[in-house]
Design an enzyme around this catalytic site. Structure first.
Site: not given
Length: 294
Positions: A151, A209
């Site tokens: 990422h 999350t």
């Protein structure tokens, strides 16, 4: 060898042409002159967090870095809040569409501010590479997952292209949503960095999350609907968003499954096995006691 040289020459010609049609407003901004600095910084990051850093820390005690991390997190909150608020305000002022918005390359003050906010979004991805550096220096190697490094190592170079060619239009939506999520995320990290006594305020980690997963779904849906509507926005950017967001979503779903669902099942199984063991021991002891009485 001649074939390789020919390929390199073709690439250089394409790159020179691509630069000639890039956004003229951003060409003199920091790191925007060429792709090399961004790629070099990304390469240094990957090499440090996967090779040099762990080797350096191998026989050393982990650094605590409490206050540098606290300060870093609140700086990230400020940067992401600035990006989100600037994009929200300026796109509202010029009447941006949330469905299909073309890029306006004019010197309209609102459009320039949008472009600058997107540049800050790009640069924030460089600053946020420190997430992993802190993990390595604190020997939190379990946090340096493939998802984490992937990422951070991709967002920075991808958004260089975004700012270089499409600093406006459809680009605003993903950056605005992501920076909003990062305000929440770095607030969580900032509180966590203050110490164990603040853990009671961090019950919402799982929901963070979930919010991130929702964000990726929204990004994919936004890009897909603009493709369906044949929005006047570079196709390569729209397809890139769909592909990239899909890879991140898949990796985050795997992380969520491993961290929460599979982990929860394992804990339940351990509790059940422990109870079975206690019952078995109790029965055994009962038989022993009975035999002693006889």
């Amino acid at each position: 060898m001649d074939l390789i040289v020919d390929k390199v020459n073709h690439f250089n010609e394409f790159y020179t042409w691509a630069l000639s049609v890039s956004d003229k407003r951003v060409e003199d901004w920091f790191l925007m002159q060429g792709y090399a600095p961004t790629l070099i910084i990304t390469a240094i990051y990957v090499i440090f967090v996967t090779k040099i850093g762990p080797k350096f820390m191998e026989n050393r005690e982990p650094y605590r870095l409490k206050w540098p991390i606290v300060i870093y997190n609140f700086v990230c909150i400020a940067i992401n809040f600035h990006i989100c608020s600037q994009l929200l305000y300026n796109t509202t002022m010029v009447g941006y569409s949330y469905s299909c918005q073309t890029v306006d390359y004019s010197d309209n003050p609102y459009e320039v501010r949008i472009a600058k906010a997107l540049w800050w979004f790009y640069f924030s991805k460089c600053i946020e590479m420190l997430d992993t550096v802190f993990f390595v220096l604190r020997k939190k190697n379990n946090q340096v997952s493939f998802l984490h490094v992937y990422h951070h190592a991709t967002m920075f170079p991808i958004w260089w292209m975004g700012v270089k060619w499409v600093a406006g239009g459809q680009s605003f939506f993903g950056a605005m949503v992501n920076s909003f999520i990062h305000v929440i995320m770095y607030t969580y990290y900032g509180i966590a960095a203050l110490g164990p006594q603040y853990q009671k305020y961090l019950w919402w980690k799982r929901y963070l999350t979930i919010i991130q997963l929702i964000q990726f779904n929204i990004g994919i849906i936004h890009a897909v609907q603009s493709l369906v509507l044949s929005c006047e926005f570079p196709l390569w950017m729209q397809y890139a968003v769909v592909f990239y967001a899909s890879t991140i979503l898949a990796l985050f779903l795997n992380f969520y499954f491993q961290a929460y669902i599979k982990s929860h099942r394992r804990k339940v199984k351990e509790v059940e096995e422990k109870k079975k063991g206690e019952v078995a021991n109790g029965v055994s002891n009962g038989h022993t006691e009975s035999k002693k009485k006889k």
